[in-house]
Each structure stands twice: as C-alpha cells, then as structure tokens.
Design a protein around this motif. Structure first.
Motif, PDB file in Angstrom:
ATOM      1  N   PHE A 200     121.150 -52.919  43.335  1.00 24.94           N
ATOM      2  CA  PHE A 200     122.076 -51.823  43.046  1.00 24.94           C
ATOM      3  C   PHE A 200     122.195 -51.527  41.550  1.00 24.94           C
ATOM      4  CE2 PHE A 200     123.537 -53.665  47.135  1.00 24.94           C
ATOM      5  CZ  PHE A 200     123.332 -52.549  47.932  1.00 24.94           C
ATOM      6  N   ALA A 201     121.215 -51.961  40.759  1.00 25.32           N
ATOM      7  CA  ALA A 201     121.245 -51.692  39.324  1.00 25.32           C
ATOM      8  C   ALA A 201     121.318 -50.185  39.076  1.00 25.32           C
ATOM      9  CB  ALA A 201     120.005 -52.288  38.659  1.00 25.32           C
ATOM     10  N   ASN A 202     122.249 -49.776  38.203  1.00 27.73           N
ATOM     11  CA  ASN A 202     122.486 -48.340  38.014  1.00 27.73           C
ATOM     12  C   ASN A 202     123.098 -48.071  36.636  1.00 27.73           C
ATOM     13  OD1 ASN A 202     122.579 -45.584  38.777  1.00 27.73           O
ATOM     14  ND2 ASN A 202     124.711 -45.785  39.433  1.00 27.73           N
ATOM     15  N   SER A 203     122.542 -48.716  35.612  1.00 27.82           N
ATOM     16  CA  SER A 203     123.079 -48.499  34.264  1.00 27.82           C
ATOM     17  C   SER A 203     121.994 -48.735  33.215  1.00 27.82           C
ATOM     18  CB  SER A 203     124.277 -49.423  34.015  1.00 27.82           C
ATOM     19  OG  SER A 203     123.961 -50.781  34.326  1.00 27.82           O
ATOM     20  N   PRO A 204     120.980 -47.865  33.184  1.00 28.61           N
ATOM     21  CA  PRO A 204     119.860 -48.099  32.279  1.00 28.61           C
ATOM     22  C   PRO A 204     119.968 -47.435  30.923  1.00 28.61           C
ATOM     23  CG  PRO A 204     119.295 -46.323  33.763  1.00 28.61           C
ATOM     24  CD  PRO A 204     120.704 -46.755  34.119  1.00 28.61           C
ATOM     25  N   LEU A 205     121.060 -46.713  30.663  1.00 26.92           N
ATOM     26  CA  LEU A 205     121.129 -45.884  29.465  1.00 26.92           C
ATOM     27  C   LEU A 205     122.360 -46.186  28.618  1.00 26.92           C
ATOM     28  CD1 LEU A 205     120.385 -42.425  31.164  1.00 26.92           C
ATOM     29  CD2 LEU A 205     118.725 -43.956  30.094  1.00 26.92           C
ATOM     30  N   ILE A 206     122.184 -46.084  27.308  1.00 24.28           N
ATOM     31  CA  ILE A 206     123.290 -46.041  26.352  1.00 24.28           C
ATOM     32  C   ILE A 206     122.968 -44.943  25.344  1.00 24.28           C
ATOM     33  CG2 ILE A 206     124.431 -47.205  24.421  1.00 24.28           C
ATOM     34  CD1 ILE A 206     124.349 -49.760  25.868  1.00 24.28           C
ATOM     35  N   GLY A 207     123.918 -44.082  25.091  1.00 22.73           N
ATOM     36  CA  GLY A 207     123.683 -42.998  24.154  1.00 22.73           C
ATOM     37  C   GLY A 207     122.544 -42.103  24.573  1.00 22.73           C
ATOM     38  N   GLY A 208     122.313 -41.989  25.891  1.00 21.82           N
ATOM     39  CA  GLY A 208     121.264 -41.133  26.410  1.00 21.82           C
ATOM     40  C   GLY A 208     119.875 -41.715  26.346  1.00 21.82           C
ATOM     41  N   GLY A 212     116.076 -50.637  28.184  1.00 24.39           N
ATOM     42  CA  GLY A 212     115.113 -51.646  28.599  1.00 24.39           C
ATOM     43  C   GLY A 212     115.640 -52.531  29.705  1.00 24.39           C
ATOM     44  N   TRP A 213     116.874 -52.275  30.137  1.00 28.44           N
ATOM     45  CA  TRP A 213     117.500 -53.024  31.231  1.00 28.44           C
ATOM     46  C   TRP A 213     117.905 -52.019  32.303  1.00 28.44           C
ATOM     47  CZ3 TRP A 213     118.920 -58.422  30.952  1.00 28.44           C
ATOM     48  CH2 TRP A 213     118.542 -59.040  29.753  1.00 28.44           C
ATOM     49  N   LEU A 214     117.682 -52.355  33.569  1.00 30.57           N
ATOM     50  CA  LEU A 214     118.116 -51.478  34.643  1.00 30.57           C
ATOM     51  C   LEU A 214     119.609 -51.606  34.894  1.00 30.57           C
ATOM     52  CD1 LEU A 214     115.128 -51.817  37.130  1.00 30.57           C
ATOM     53  CD2 LEU A 214     115.585 -50.022  35.444  1.00 30.57           C
ATOM     54  N   SER A 215     120.174 -52.785  34.640  1.00 33.50           N
ATOM     55  CA  SER A 215     121.632 -52.963  34.687  1.00 33.50           C
ATOM     56  C   SER A 215     122.103 -53.391  33.305  1.00 33.50           C
ATOM     57  CB  SER A 215     122.057 -53.993  35.739  1.00 33.50           C
ATOM     58  OG  SER A 215     123.480 -54.140  35.723  1.00 33.50           O
ATOM     59  N   THR A 216     122.342 -52.406  32.447  1.00 33.24           N
ATOM     60  CA  THR A 216     122.879 -52.696  31.121  1.00 33.24           C
ATOM     61  C   THR A 216     124.293 -53.247  31.234  1.00 33.24           C
ATOM     62  OG1 THR A 216     121.520 -50.925  30.224  1.00 33.24           O
ATOM     63  CG2 THR A 216     123.329 -51.703  28.847  1.00 33.24           C
ATOM     64  N   ARG A 217     125.002 -52.832  32.264  1.00 34.61           N
ATOM     65  CA  ARG A 217     126.340 -53.388  32.484  1.00 34.61           C
ATOM     66  C   ARG A 217     126.266 -54.907  32.630  1.00 34.61           C
ATOM     67  NH1 ARG A 217     128.399 -54.820  37.245  1.00 34.61           N
ATOM     68  NH2 ARG A 217     130.632 -55.288  37.307  1.00 34.61           N
ATOM     69  N   GLN A 218     125.285 -55.404  33.380  1.00 32.78           N
ATOM     70  CA  GLN A 218     125.161 -56.854  33.539  1.00 32.78           C
ATOM     71  C   GLN A 218     124.771 -57.503  32.223  1.00 32.78           C
ATOM     72  OE1 GLN A 218     125.988 -58.511  36.415  1.00 32.78           O
ATOM     73  NE2 GLN A 218     125.881 -60.223  34.999  1.00 32.78           N
ATOM     74  N   HIS A 355     124.099 -66.510  33.229  1.00 28.81           N
ATOM     75  CA  HIS A 355     123.311 -66.911  32.066  1.00 28.81           C
ATOM     76  C   HIS A 355     122.146 -67.806  32.482  1.00 28.81           C
ATOM     77  CE1 HIS A 355     127.370 -65.850  30.599  1.00 28.81           C
ATOM     78  NE2 HIS A 355     126.691 -65.296  29.609  1.00 28.81           N
ATOM     79  N   ASN A 356     121.292 -67.258  33.329  1.00 24.24           N
ATOM     80  CA  ASN A 356     120.101 -67.992  33.741  1.00 24.24           C
ATOM     81  C   ASN A 356     118.962 -67.002  33.956  1.00 24.24           C
ATOM     82  OD1 ASN A 356     120.022 -67.092  36.559  1.00 24.24           O
ATOM     83  ND2 ASN A 356     121.802 -68.406  36.903  1.00 24.24           N
ATOM     84  N   PRO A 357     117.711 -67.473  34.030  1.00 24.94           N
ATOM     85  CA  PRO A 357     116.570 -66.563  34.124  1.00 24.94           C
ATOM     86  C   PRO A 357     116.578 -65.670  35.352  1.00 24.94           C
ATOM     87  CG  PRO A 357     115.835 -68.749  33.451  1.00 24.94           C
ATOM     88  CD  PRO A 357     117.280 -68.885  33.837  1.00 24.94           C
ATOM     89  N   LEU A 358     117.100 -66.155  36.484  1.00 23.01           N
ATOM     90  CA  LEU A 358     117.110 -65.343  37.697  1.00 23.01           C
ATOM     91  C   LEU A 358     117.974 -64.100  37.499  1.00 23.01           C
ATOM     92  CD1 LEU A 358     116.537 -64.816  40.685  1.00 23.01           C
ATOM     93  CD2 LEU A 358     118.470 -66.331  41.235  1.00 23.01           C
ATOM     94  N   TRP A 359     119.180 -64.283  36.989  1.00 28.21           N
ATOM     95  CA  TRP A 359     120.077 -63.147  36.786  1.00 28.21           C
ATOM     96  C   TRP A 359     119.553 -62.222  35.692  1.00 28.21           C
ATOM     97  CZ3 TRP A 359     125.263 -61.977  38.618  1.00 28.21           C
ATOM     98  CH2 TRP A 359     125.624 -62.717  39.751  1.00 28.21           C
ATOM     99  N   THR A 360     118.935 -62.800  34.666  1.00 28.45           N
ATOM    100  CA  THR A 360     118.360 -61.966  33.608  1.00 28.45           C
ATOM    101  C   THR A 360     117.255 -61.085  34.157  1.00 28.45           C
ATOM    102  OG1 THR A 360     118.890 -63.609  31.908  1.00 28.45           O
ATOM    103  CG2 THR A 360     117.167 -62.012  31.386  1.00 28.45           C
ATOM    104  N   ASP A 361     116.364 -61.660  34.963  1.00 29.85           N
ATOM    105  CA  ASP A 361     115.293 -60.872  35.567  1.00 29.85           C
ATOM    106  C   ASP A 361     115.854 -59.784  36.478  1.00 29.85           C
ATOM    107  OD1 ASP A 361     113.410 -62.416  34.266  1.00 29.85           O
ATOM    108  OD2 ASP A 361     112.978 -63.689  35.997  1.00 29.85           O
ATOM    109  N   ALA A 362     116.881 -60.104  37.234  1.00 29.16           N
ATOM    110  CA  ALA A 362     117.478 -59.120  38.138  1.00 29.16           C
ATOM    111  C   ALA A 362     118.047 -57.938  37.362  1.00 29.16           C
ATOM    112  CB  ALA A 362     118.571 -59.784  38.976  1.00 29.16           C
ATOM    113  N   ALA A 363     118.739 -58.218  36.255  1.00 29.81           N
ATOM    114  CA  ALA A 363     119.355 -57.148  35.481  1.00 29.81           C
ATOM    115  C   ALA A 363     118.323 -56.336  34.708  1.00 29.81           C
ATOM    116  CB  ALA A 363     120.386 -57.741  34.515  1.00 29.81           C
ATOM    117  N   ARG A 364     117.291 -57.000  34.232  1.00 26.00           N
ATOM    118  CA  ARG A 364     116.292 -56.297  33.420  1.00 26.00           C
ATOM    119  C   ARG A 364     115.294 -55.529  34.282  1.00 26.00           C
ATOM    120  NH1 ARG A 364     114.239 -57.420  28.168  1.00 26.00           N
ATOM    121  NH2 ARG A 364     115.133 -59.523  28.190  1.00 26.00           N
ATOM    122  N   ARG A 365     114.773 -56.167  35.334  1.00 25.85           N
ATOM    123  CA  ARG A 365     113.649 -55.596  36.085  1.00 25.85           C
ATOM    124  C   ARG A 365     114.042 -55.034  37.435  1.00 25.85           C
ATOM    125  NH1 ARG A 365     108.924 -59.430  36.799  1.00 25.85           N
ATOM    126  NH2 ARG A 365     107.849 -57.437  37.073  1.00 25.85           N
ATOM    127  N   GLY A 366     115.194 -55.440  37.983  1.00 26.51           N
ATOM    128  CA  GLY A 366     115.573 -54.970  39.304  1.00 26.51           C
ATOM    129  C   GLY A 366     114.562 -55.372  40.350  1.00 26.51           C
TER     130      GLY A 366
END
Length: 444
Positions: A200-208, A212-218, A355-366
């Motif tokens: 459900f990643a839905n935050s890839p943008l800041i300032g338009g 580089g992250w699909l869930s910048t919120r995470q 704060h682990n690689p699994l969650w980082t990969d999920a937020a960055r790559r979806g």
C-alpha cells in the motif's frame, strides 16, 4: 498519528507519584487486553487540499472555518485534527468488518459534503506531494513535540504536518497460543507489517519530486529514531518487551498547568521514576508518555497497526482494512499469513521494526521486491478466501480482488501511479522505484 489529546485542564491530575515497579505493572496490565477477537476499528487520516488547485496551500483561516462546520455534523466516528491540518476520523469499535465500513463510509460522505461547500477535498496520499504545510495546531503539546523531534532532524515535522495513514485496530487476541493468540498476533503484526508497507505504499514525492522511496512516509518514521518510533524486540514475551521498551524510551515533554512544557534531553521514563526530577511522574504522565511513542504496532489494550499509507480514492481505505482484518481474525487466513511471512523474517536480521532491512526494502522498493511480491500475493489470496466468512459483501471482496489484479499481480502499488503521472522520471538502477534525481533531501 491518532494521538490528538486536549491540552486543557489539569495536566498533572492524579498527582500521586508512580514508581518504576508500578509503571511496569500498569503497562503490562493495560496494553494487552486479551480475549476472543470480536471488534475492529480503523483510523483514517486525510490531507485537505484546495479543490482544483492542490498545489495551493489552504490557509489556516479556511481550515478553521471548515472544521468548525464539520464539527456541527453528527458523526459516528471521532473527529480530530492533526498538527498540519490533516483530518482524522476514528471509528468506534465495530462488531464486524461491514459494520465498520458502513459507519466510516457514512461519516466520510457527510464530511466531504461539508468540505465541498468550502471548495476543499479529502486526499488520500501518505505524504503531501507538494509541500510541508505550516503547523495548524498551536498548542503546548505540539510545541513540545516539534521541539523534541527537531533534535533528530526534519523528519518529525514531516510526520506531524504532512503525513496521512490508514491505521487498523485489532483486538489483542486470545491469552492462549494458536493462530489467534496474542503472542502470535503481536509477532505477525510486525512481520506482516512490511508486507502492508510494500503493498500500500503511496508517498513517493516531496516538493513534487521523487524521493527514491515508494513510501516516504515510512522513511520519515524510520528517521525519527528507534526510541520514539521503533518496536521492541520480538524474541521476548510481548508484555515484558513493551513495558521495558516504554520505560527506556525518551520522555518527550514534562507537562505544566500553564506556560510552555519542558522538553528534557536524554531522559527516559525509567530515569524519571528514579530521579523524580523535574517533578515526580504521575499516572497521568505515564498515560501521556504512551501516546508520544509511535511504533509501527502500538499496543493500547488492542493492537494499532500504523504502517499503512493513506490510500487514493473515496473508498481506497477499505482494501487495507479488509485484507488486514481477514489475515488476523480468520483462523485459516491467519495461519496462511503466519507461514508465508516466516520466509521474510530472516531478512529482518532480528532487528526491531521498522529499523531493519526488510522494512527498508518494503518502503523503498514496494512490490518491485520479488519476495515481498510473492508473499503479498499469497496473503491477498488468503484474505479473499476468508472475507466471505467474515461477512464481507461482494463489493468489498471485488475491491480486494481488483487491487490484487491491478497492483499486487503486477508488482505495483499506488505510489507507481503517482510516479507514472510525473513527467521526466526514469527507472532507478537499484530497482527502488522511479526517480528524477535520486533521493531528495528532506526540507526543513
């Protein structure tokens, strides 16, 4: 955030000081209330944008007038406002998935009608793609929160002012072991949480621009730090682990009846009970401290799953609510989810979420991550099988099936739609989503 608390009244009511042992016992008793899973809830945060001109900031005067009008409307859900002006609806505990859906959908329709008269829209995106809004709420709580979070960088301001989410609330589960036991549900929430982030990643943008992250919120939650926004270790018994984590987490502020609240540095709640300075902590201070911790799964008697970005569309929130409810409250689906996410657990390297690689990969790559995509597909299939047993209507099951086909089966998430609509983007060589300039620095 789901933590709006009024600042009025006596901040230090119940002035009897609590000891470290009393705090440990209280937390163990109040944060995991076990029993058969019977109720469900959802908390929906929304960005509020100008209709037809979402890039234009909404003035505080317009927001204040609109919210005054909304508060005059009778609602079944609790209405609160977040520090940046985001609107939140928190459903009452519902006896079924469909009861929860009907209540919240009716409340949202009423709220949207009022806001539309003022030319405002509710927008489901995990992070405001255009700007970091000015702070709308000027209260001692949020002054102290901002001062505290600023010590770790700008991520805290983004969390406070620009983020929005779908938070699913589930009963803690049976005391006994098994698919619906509280120990299993606690573990599952933290492992399945990475799947929910990716799906459900839905935050890839800041300032338009792409971050580089699909869930910048995470990403923002991760950068706030483990003491404030991290989970306790999963190898310990849940009550003991959470009590220890809470005691060793930093105190955000010491409240006062008048004037600014004190924002101590490097003072944990455990140290506060021992030093009793700048004043002895009370039960009210303990209750308040628990609201200033933002782990991905927060035990509040029930389990509050906080990792899902706000979703697009008027009813987009229903899919993560339905999938999560099915995977936790249907025994067969819960067992399938447990077995499937066990294959992901090694990637966490025994480090607490997020704060682990699994969650980082999920937020960055979806779901561009092949393993996450495979597990997500298994979990969605299990949820679809379970939803009729939970009384879900064909409309809800069709929505979940449609999401599976549109996103999961294609290794996509709503963030990809936002990136597709952005001109000049390219595929990142790392496979972490599309980016124009790599990761964008977080503005202050």
């Amino acid at each position: 955030m789901s933590d709006a608390i009024t600042d009025g009244g006596d901040c230090t009511e119940d002035r009897t000081a609590v000891t470290e042992a009393e705090v440990d016992a209280l937390v163990r008793g109040i944060c995991f209330k076990t029993g058969p899973p019977r109720t469900l809830g959802v908390e929906l945060e929304w960005l509020v944008h100008e209709r037809g001109a979402p890039q234009r900031p909404v003035t505080t005067e317009r927001l204040a007038a609109a919210y005054a009008a909304v508060r005059a409307v009778p609602l079944g859900s609790a209405l609160t406002v977040e520090p940046g002006g985001q609107l939140e609806l928190s459903s009452p505990p519902a006896a079924s998935l469909m009861e929860c859906v009907r209540t919240v959908r009716a409340d949202l329709a009423a709220v949207r009608t009022v806001l539309a008269r003022d030319g405002l829209d509710l927008v489901g995106i995990g992070h405001d793609p255009f700007r970091l809004p000015r702070r709308f709420l000027r209260e001692p709580r949020y002054d102290a929160m901002e001062a505290c979070l600023d010590r770790t960088g700008p991520a805290g301001r983004h969390m406070m002012r620009a983020s929005a989410s779908v938070q699913v609330c589930l009963d803690a589960g049976h005391e006994e072991p098994g698919p619906l036991g509280h120990g299993r549900r606690w573990w599952l929430a933290h492992q399945l949480g990475a799947v929910l982030v990716a799906a459900f990643a839905n935050s890839p943008l800041i300032g338009g621009l792409p971050t580089g992250w699909l869930s910048t919120r995470q990403l923002m939650w991760m950068e706030i730090g483990a003491g404030r926004a991290g989970a306790p270790p999963l190898h310990e018994e849940p009550r003991a682990a959470w009590a220890r984590h809470m005691l060793d987490s930093p105190v955000m502020c010491v409240r006062r009846d008048s004037g600014p609240w004190e924002v101590p540095e490097r003072l944990t709640f455990r140290e506060w009970t021992r030093s009793r300075q700048p004043r002895p902590p009370t039960r009210a201070d303990l209750d308040y401290h628990l609201t200033t911790l933002f782990p991905p799964v927060r035990p509040r008697g029930h389990l509050e799953l906080r990792m899902i970005d706000a979703q697009p569309g008027e009813d987009g929130w229903i899919v993560p609510l339905a999938v999560t409810a099915a995977l936790f409250d249907d025994p067969m689906a819960a067992e399938t989810a447990y077995r499937s996410v066990k294959t992901l657990a090694e990637r966490a390297r025994h480090l607490p979420a997020p704060h682990n690689p699994l969650w980082t990969d999920a937020a960055r790559r979806g779901l561009a991550d092949p393993e996450l995509r495979e597990v997500t597909a298994v979990c969605f299939a299990a949820a679809l099988d379970a939803l009729p047993r939970l009384g879900a209507t064909a409309e809800v099951t069709d929505a979940v099936a449609g999401y599976l086909e549109r996103y999961v089966a294609r290794g996509r998430c709503p963030a990809d739609d936002l990136l597709d609509a952005l001109p000049g983007t390219r595929i990142s060589p790392a496979g972490g989503g599309r980016t124009a300039h790599g990761r964008k620095d977080i503005p202050t």
